[in-house]
Design an enzyme around this catalytic site. Structure first.
Site, mmCIF file in Angstrom:
data_model
loop_
_atom_site.group_PDB
_atom_site.id
_atom_site.type_symbol
_atom_site.label_atom_id
_atom_site.label_comp_id
_atom_site.label_asym_id
_atom_site.label_seq_id
_atom_site.Cartn_x
_atom_site.Cartn_y
_atom_site.Cartn_z
ATOM 1 C CB THR C 26 -2.738 6.480 54.793
ATOM 2 O OG1 THR C 26 -2.978 5.090 54.819
ATOM 3 C CG2 THR C 26 -1.375 6.764 54.233
ATOM 4 C CD GLN C 27 -4.500 11.332 59.035
ATOM 5 O OE1 GLN C 27 -5.046 12.068 59.804
ATOM 6 N NE2 GLN C 27 -4.943 10.118 58.773
#
Lengths: 250, 211, 250
Positions: C26-27
């Site tokens: 998850t960025q």
């Protein structure tokens, strides 16, 4: 096509830069290691008091500057390794061994480095004052003085002039002293930080100076020093003191 | 601004000013000349230093020579340092959106006439600096410019003190310049210092590190 | 005999997870909370956070509590990704429970320990390039000692008499410093409450991702307490007089 959204890859940046400056100067039988206490990110001051200089043993002090999270983690791991050494050998690690330890620990992270400039100061086994400076991946050398961090470019040439007497010629028949006395060194350290505070926005708030004295050395040169606090665990070996000063907060 | 390298510093003393520069001319990291002067006389007690792109240094030196000559003829008097500083500023701002890549430093003595019947008047120190589009900086202590500007700031802040006599000012500005440029790869290779007092200008060429 | 590295800490050369290359991280934050404010006062620590969880510019969830009690001495407040915050609180709660049932020594983790643990979790995740996208304030009171500290997605930590995250760092922190610095030991609970309320109001006026409903956590000798949601009293009369930018330019 205007307005057409390009697919963009947002990359997480695991580093940041937290400002500040550190400095260390070795004398014949003492070493002074100093750092300011401001921690910032961009134009924001995160805190006015975040120490960057740490006592490792009674004869070794480490100053850490760069990315604060890496710095704190690195100091924690160095302290851990020194404790293990103490448990195995029932003595403190010698300064030059700590320097080599730091080099291997930094180089171990060669491809995901600690974004940190280290300066190690203290007393060598032969009783001399010593400063070791490192780059983030572990290149290191022993020196008489070193500045690092945000105001390195402001402070280092001043130190070249005042410590190494660069561009100065001694009076006829005389030579420059190879080591300065403690009071002179302390004045130079304070002047360096007040100058850096004046001209660099990331430097200021507070100054912490650690003084390491060789075994058997008297407190000569610390008489007029206001508020020195002793941190050493014994009084018959090397001794460590810390002195705090205010710096401008603007 | 890094292409040719070079640095300048100016300082105020007691009834005197000094301005100094290095002598290097480079082409990126390659040094091509070690006799490239960056400080030029404008009037008897007024000097102009120009750091930055060497071609612009030459262009502006001639431009300001022309402009001061025109001023002198039109006004029938010498230009004052403060008037000259504003001339520099407006000349640079004319090229606001396609600037000359230089940082000027101005150092001189400005004549302040005494009130009626109280003698002639006094020569007071005047220094000024500007950015490449002419934003003036009137400092009371010192002005720095060029590739070693940050180093010059650090050393000058540590060495400079108010009301120095000409000899002390010379030593201070020389030490400041030499120790700063010795930590700068783009500056150095010799230096010149001009110390301006009411009666004379003393120009000295300094021997310094050549590496 | 010459071992300086405890056996259980030796680096291991066990094979890595064969599929680790394929793991995606998850960025970016999705559902987010805005600023957290906190200050030290005479008897403890006070934190403030509004009740909004945004989805981009949409005010998606308007009754979310972003302040959570952890153990008996600590409250944490989070800005940034709310799902990551929920994960963190769940983790911390389980650590508290684990400590309680496994050790059975009646010792509870205090604010210092919780902050240190949290900082290590955050730093560890950032080092895996899989950060927990939050800025978190940890406030606590234990054994007569006040504790207030910050930690973010990079693992950067610091302490200060006043702290603020997000827009609060720009808008509220200057106000907090002016109101609190030097008065940490004299400010009453009522005064501290008033300072935070005023700051929350300014933030509501200027931070588009805020809402006029907030909670205050107080941690003092009698433990933590988190208030019910409080409605902000606002008056927009001043807006009439604003000229020179935005939609109204004349």
């Amino acid at each position: 096509m205007p307005g057409m959204a390009h697919p963009q890859q947002h990359q997480f940046n695991p580093y940041s830069e937290n400002g500040g400056t550190i400095l260390a100067i070795a004398g014949a039988d003492f070493t002074v290691i100093a750092g300011d206490t401001r921690q910032s990110e961009g134009y924001s001051i995160q805190t006015r008091y975040a120490p960057k200089v740490f006592r490792l043993t009674d004869r070794a002090v480490l100053a850490v500057n760069g990315f604060a999270a890496d710095g704190n983690m690195f100091v924690k791991k160095v302290k851990q390794r020194l404790e293990w050494y103490r448990h195995a050998h029932a003595k403190d690690m010698p300064l030059r061994a700590i320097a080599r330890l730091i080099q291997t620990m930094l180089y171990a992270q060669r491809f995901f480095p600690y974004y940190v400039y280290n300066i190690l100061g203290g007393i060598e086994d032969d009783g001399t004052g010593a400063v070791y400076s490192f780059d983030p991946v572990g290149s290191y050398e022993r020196e008489a003085c070193r500045a690092a961090g945000a105001a390195q470019s402001l402070v280092q040439p001043f130190l070249d002039n005042q410590i190494y007497f660069k561009n100065q010629t001694a009076a006829p028949g005389q030579t420059h002293p190879c080591h300065l006395p403690l009071p002179d060194v302390l004045s130079i350290v304070i002047d360096s930080f007040t100058s850096a505070t004046e001209r660099h926005i990331e430097v200021g708030d507070g100054l912490e100076m650690y003084i390491v004295l060789a075994k058997g050395r008297t407190l000569h040169g610390m008489e007029g020093l206001r508020g020195a606090q002793e941190l050493s665990t014994q009084t018959d070996g090397e001794r460590v003191f810390v002195v705090r000063r205010e710096l401008k907060k603007d | 601004m890094q292409y040719n390298g070079g640095s300048i510093v100016a300082m105020v003393g007691k009834d005197c000013v000094a301005i100094a520069s290095d002598l290097r001319l480079g082409s990126q990291a390659l040094t091509v000349a070690t006799n490239f002067e960056k400080i030029f006389p404008v009037q008897d007690r007024l000097y102009l230093g120009l750091t930055g792109l060497a071609s612009d240094v030459a262009t502006l030196r001639e431009r300001f020579r022309f402009l001061t000559n025109a001023y002198t003829m039109k006004e029938s008097r010498a230009i004052t340092p403060s008037a000259f500083a504003h001339l520099v500023s407006s000349t640079l701002y004319e090229r606001r959106f396609g600037p000359y890549f230089i940082e000027p430093v101005i150092a001189g003595l400005e004549f302040h006439p005494a009130p009626e019947g109280e003698g002639k008047g006094t020569w007071r120190p005047y220094i000024a600096g500007a950015d490449l589009i002419g934003c003036l900086n009137f400092a009371k202590d010192f002005i720095v410019a060029g590739t070693a500007a940050d180093k010059l700031f650090g050393v000058a802040e540590g060495l400079w003190e108010p009301d120095m006599e000409a000899e002390d000012l010379f030593e201070t500005i020389s030490q400041t310049l030499m120790n700063a440029v010795d930590r700068d790869a783009y500056s150095g290779w010799g230096a010149v210092v001009h110390v301006i007092t009411k009666d004379k200008v003393v120009t000295r060429t300094l021997k310094s590190r050549m590496d | 005999m010459y071992n300086t590295y405890p056996l259980h800490n030796r680096p291991q050369n066990t094979p890595k997870d064969a599929f680790s290359e394929g793991v995606q991280h998850t960025q970016q934050p999705i559902v987010t909370g805005t600023s957290i404010l906190a200050l030290k006062y005479k008897d403890g620590i006070m934190l403030a956070a509004d009740n909004l969880a945004s989805y981009g510019s949409l005010a998606r969830f308007k009754d979310v509590s972003r302040l959570r009690q952890i153990g008996e001495y600590t409250v944490i407040g989070a800005s940034g990704d709310m799902s990551d915050f929920q994960y963190i609180t769940r983790e911390l709660d389980s650590v508290i429970v684990d400590e309680e049932v496994t050790k059975q020594d009646g010792y509870q983790l205090g604010p210092k320990e919780i902050h240190e643990y949290l900082a290590n979790v955050m730093y560890g995740k950032r080092s895996k390039m899989d950060p927990l996208w939050n800025s978190i304030l940890v406030g606590g009171f234990r054994d007569g000692e006040r504790f207030l500290a910050f930690v973010d997605l990079l693992g950067v930590t610091y302490t200060s008499p006043t702290l603020a995250t997000g827009y609060g760092a720009y808008i509220a922190q200057p106000l907090l410093r002016k109101a609190v610095e030097g008065k940490e030991d004299t400010l009453t609970e009522a005064e501290a409450h008033k300072i935070l309320e005023d700051c929350m109001r300014v933030l509501y006026y200027r931070d588009a991702r805020s809402i006029n409903k907030y909670q205050i956590a107080t941690i003092n000798a009698s433990g933590p307490s988190i208030s019910d949601p409080i409605k902000l009293e606002t008056s927009w009369g001043f807006a009439e007089g604003i000229r020179g930018y935005g939609a109204q330019t004349a």
